[in-house]
Design a protein around this motif. Structure first.
Motif, short mmCIF file in Angstrom:
data_model
loop_
_atom_site.label_atom_id
_atom_site.label_comp_id
_atom_site.label_asym_id
_atom_site.label_seq_id
_atom_site.Cartn_x
_atom_site.Cartn_y
_atom_site.Cartn_z
N VAL A 174 0.84 -1.21 0.00
CA VAL A 174 0.00 0.00 0.00
C VAL A 174 0.88 1.25 0.00
N LEU A 175 1.93 1.22 0.81
CA LEU A 175 2.87 2.34 0.86
C LEU A 175 3.48 2.59 -0.52
N GLY A 176 3.87 1.52 -1.21
CA GLY A 176 4.46 1.67 -2.53
C GLY A 176 3.48 2.23 -3.55
N LEU A 177 2.23 1.82 -3.47
CA LEU A 177 1.22 2.34 -4.39
C LEU A 177 1.01 3.84 -4.17
N CYS A 179 3.36 5.85 -3.06
CA CYS A 179 4.56 6.48 -3.62
C CYS A 179 4.43 6.64 -5.13
N GLY A 180 3.96 5.58 -5.80
CA GLY A 180 3.81 5.65 -7.24
C GLY A 180 2.79 6.68 -7.67
N THR A 181 1.69 6.79 -6.93
CA THR A 181 0.68 7.80 -7.23
C THR A 181 1.26 9.20 -7.05
N THR A 182 2.03 9.38 -6.00
CA THR A 182 2.64 10.69 -5.73
C THR A 182 3.60 11.09 -6.85
N VAL A 183 4.34 10.12 -7.38
CA VAL A 183 5.25 10.40 -8.49
C VAL A 183 4.48 10.88 -9.72
N LEU A 184 3.31 10.31 -9.97
CA LEU A 184 2.53 10.73 -11.13
C LEU A 184 1.89 12.11 -10.94
N VAL A 185 1.80 12.57 -9.71
CA VAL A 185 1.34 13.94 -9.48
C VAL A 185 2.49 14.91 -9.71
N ARG A 186 3.66 14.59 -9.17
CA ARG A 186 4.87 15.39 -9.41
C ARG A 186 6.06 14.47 -9.52
N PRO A 187 6.66 14.37 -10.70
CA PRO A 187 7.81 13.46 -10.87
C PRO A 187 9.00 13.78 -9.96
N LEU A 225 10.96 -5.68 -1.18
CA LEU A 225 10.53 -6.11 -2.51
C LEU A 225 9.11 -5.65 -2.80
N GLY A 226 8.23 -5.76 -1.81
CA GLY A 226 6.86 -5.32 -1.99
C GLY A 226 6.78 -3.83 -2.27
N LEU A 227 7.56 -3.04 -1.51
CA LEU A 227 7.58 -1.59 -1.71
C LEU A 227 8.15 -1.23 -3.08
N ALA A 228 9.26 -1.86 -3.45
CA ALA A 228 9.90 -1.54 -4.72
C ALA A 228 8.99 -1.87 -5.90
N PHE A 229 8.38 -3.05 -5.85
CA PHE A 229 7.51 -3.46 -6.96
C PHE A 229 6.28 -2.56 -7.06
N SER A 230 5.60 -2.36 -5.95
CA SER A 230 4.36 -1.57 -6.00
C SER A 230 4.64 -0.10 -6.32
N SER A 231 5.81 0.41 -5.92
CA SER A 231 6.17 1.79 -6.26
C SER A 231 6.35 1.97 -7.76
N ALA A 232 6.80 0.90 -8.43
CA ALA A 232 7.09 0.98 -9.86
C ALA A 232 5.88 0.70 -10.74
N VAL A 233 4.85 0.07 -10.19
CA VAL A 233 3.72 -0.38 -11.01
C VAL A 233 3.00 0.78 -11.68
N ILE A 234 2.59 1.78 -10.90
CA ILE A 234 1.78 2.88 -11.46
C ILE A 234 2.61 3.75 -12.40
N TRP A 238 2.33 4.16 -16.75
CA TRP A 238 2.29 5.40 -17.52
C TRP A 238 3.45 5.46 -18.52
N CYS A 239 4.62 5.00 -18.12
CA CYS A 239 5.75 4.95 -19.05
C CYS A 239 5.45 4.04 -20.24
N ALA A 240 4.76 2.93 -19.97
CA ALA A 240 4.37 2.02 -21.06
C ALA A 240 3.40 2.72 -22.00
N ARG A 241 2.50 3.53 -21.45
CA ARG A 241 1.58 4.30 -22.30
C ARG A 241 2.36 5.23 -23.21
N ASN A 242 3.36 5.93 -22.66
CA ASN A 242 4.17 6.85 -23.47
C ASN A 242 4.98 6.10 -24.52
N LEU A 243 5.42 4.90 -24.19
CA LEU A 243 6.12 4.07 -25.17
C LEU A 243 5.19 3.76 -26.34
N HIS A 244 3.94 3.49 -26.02
CA HIS A 244 2.96 3.15 -27.06
C HIS A 244 2.62 4.35 -27.94
#
Length: 486
Positions: A174-177, A179-187, A225-234, A238-244
């Motif tokens: 949950v903490l990682g998710l 973090c990932g959401t916060t990154v998408l608000v401000r990189p 591992l849980g934090l690292a993975f969940s932080s990177a998911v969101i 978005w990075c995959a969307r930009n790749l597309h």
């Protein structure tokens, strides 16, 4: 021991009343409560993205079809605005009213955090200071990501406290998710999960040093591992969307532009002894459009040399007048961004001493802003030194108190790990730019660090200091419920 519900409710109501008074003040000054909503060019971009998301299901700033996909902004704040649009309509005023509720909720979240670290009396003092912080109030009336970003940082802090106490992998996910959401608000929050992973490592080392039973030390690796993975998911999605849509696995094509036109330019001006010109040289204000922007023009020349294989008419469009505002130029945005990133990096590495001193000085200036303007007024800035000194005095005092606390050893590093580490992470992503918007999310962390007292028996001790189930100083551990461009 939790804060009485009546006290929490009273603070929430007081925060709503204060936010309402701010809108009344804005109305008296501008003639309408949303008079500052679009005071920034960024706000207009966010609003257009939100409208297109809500009504056309596309992330684009285009006003008409076909809606070209946008890669300049990350989607965190536009998605928030789009959700609000679906609930309250397209009116900027309605969106602003929702943001006032969010700002009041942020104050209440801060109270919950402060109570756990400071106790009731100090928590109420700190919350009152945060409630009336002028820049927090001011930027809550702009349709900018500042208020949402601050609320997410506070939610992340609550999630960190809970995860360290429970040491359950699910809580770190949950903490990682968050973090990932916060990154998408401000990189600029990209370093947030990094410092939290370092915090997990520090907690595990303390467990090892204290010879904690093995079954209580095995939490660290799965948690990390849980934090690292969940932080990177969101962010990864978005990075995959930009790749597309644009052929580049990246959060945004804004990064290279910020690196060259803002960060490297600040260092260039610093090295040349022209920092007083920064508000002219790095300004996108139309009133200053015809004033010299020599640093940016030099970067333009270097950019054109790098991309000299392009047609001449295309090269002419590669100017700060287009690029610094995110306007399209006919060249692949990520190609331009990559070239500007290289230019900015080369500039910073070519003069490491200037870069270091500029970064450190600007970090201090941002924490005490606008004290630097009182000491050395900037070109084109009309306000007087006395006014700047008066506005900056509370922030300067706050920083002085923190330094004194550190020198006196009034708190341990582990007890204030989150606010100190996250403050450093956000500063690293911000400086050498000077924008008080970026100081707002730092304020709640600075207040708690300044008011922390190591002598009192805190009702909330971080698990960095003791593992779950072990008490210290006669305290009985209790589970902590979790609550939140350039």
């Amino acid at each position: 021991m939790s804060l009485p519900r009546r006290t929490t409710l009273a603070i929430a109501i007081a925060a709503l009343l204060v936010q309402g008074c701010v809108l009344i003040a804005v109305t008296l000054r501008t003639g309408k409560p949303d008079g500052y909503a679009f005071a920034s060019l960024d706000a207009k971009e966010y609003y257009r993205l939100a409208v297109n998301l809500a009504h056309h299901g596309t992330f684009s700033q285009a006003e008409n079809a076909p809606f070209a996909p946008d890669t300049w902004r990350t989607p965190g704040y536009p998605l928030f605005l789009a959700a609000c649009l679906l609930l309250v309509g397209d009116s900027p005023l309605a969106l602003l009213l929702v943001q006032q509720v969010l700002a009041a909720a942020g104050v209440t979240l801060f109270l919950l955090i402060a109570r756990r670290h400071l106790g009731t009396r100090r928590a109420l003092i700190a919350t009152t200071l945060f409630l009336f912080a002028p820049y927090r109030l001011y930027y809550s009336t702009w349709l900018l990501a500042t208020t949402l970003f601050t609320a997410l940082v506070l939610l992340t802090w609550l999630a960190w406290d809970r995860a360290l106490r429970s040491r359950r992998v699910a809580d770190f996910i949950v903490l990682g998710l968050l973090c990932g959401t916060t990154v998408l608000v401000r990189p600029l929050a990209l370093l947030l999960p990094v410092v939290l992973l370092m915090g997990i490592a520090a907690a595990a080392m303390i467990d090892l040093r204290r010879s904690v039973r093995r079954h209580r030390r095995d939490w660290a690796l799965p948690a990390a591992l849980g934090l690292a993975f969940s932080s990177a998911v969101i962010p990864g999605a978005w990075c995959a969307r930009n790749l597309h849509v644009a052929g580049q696995f990246a959060l945004t094509h804004q990064s290279g532009i910020v690196m060259a036109y803002f960060k490297a330019t600040e260092v260039m001006l610093w090295r040349q002894g022209r920092s007083a010109d920064r508000y002219i040289e790095t300004s996108l204000n139309p009133d200053f459009a015809d004033r010299p922007h020599s640093a940016w023009e030099e970067i333009d020349r270097r950019l054109r040399r790098r991309l000299s294989f392009l047609p001449e008419e295309t090269l002419e469009s590669l100017s700060w007048r287009n690029l610094a505002q995110g306007n399209r130029t006919g060249v692949n945005d990520f190609v331009v961004s990559d070239a500007l990133w290289d230019i900015g990096r080369e500039e910073l590495l070519a003069h490491p001493w200037s870069t270091l001193t500029c970064y450190l000085t600007r970090a201090g200036e941002l924490l005490t802003f606008p004290l630097g303007l009182a000491i050395r007024p900037a070109t084109g800035n009309a306000a007087g030194r006395l006014r700047y000194a008066a506005v900056s005095a509370p922030f300067a005092i706050l920083v002085i108190v923190i330094v004194v606390q550190m020198l006196r050893g009034r708190w341990s590093g582990s007890a204030v790990y989150f606010p100190l580490a996250v403050t450093c992470a956000l500063l690293a992503g911000t400086v050498p730019q000077l924008d008080p918007r970026f100081r707002v999310p730092l304020l709640p962390m600075l207040l708690i660090v300044a008011m922390f007292d190591a002598d009192r028996r805190s009702l909330h001790r971080s698990s960095v200091d003791r593992p779950t189930g072990e008490s210290a100083g006669g305290e009985l551990p209790a589970p902590v419920p979790s609550p939140d461009g350039p």
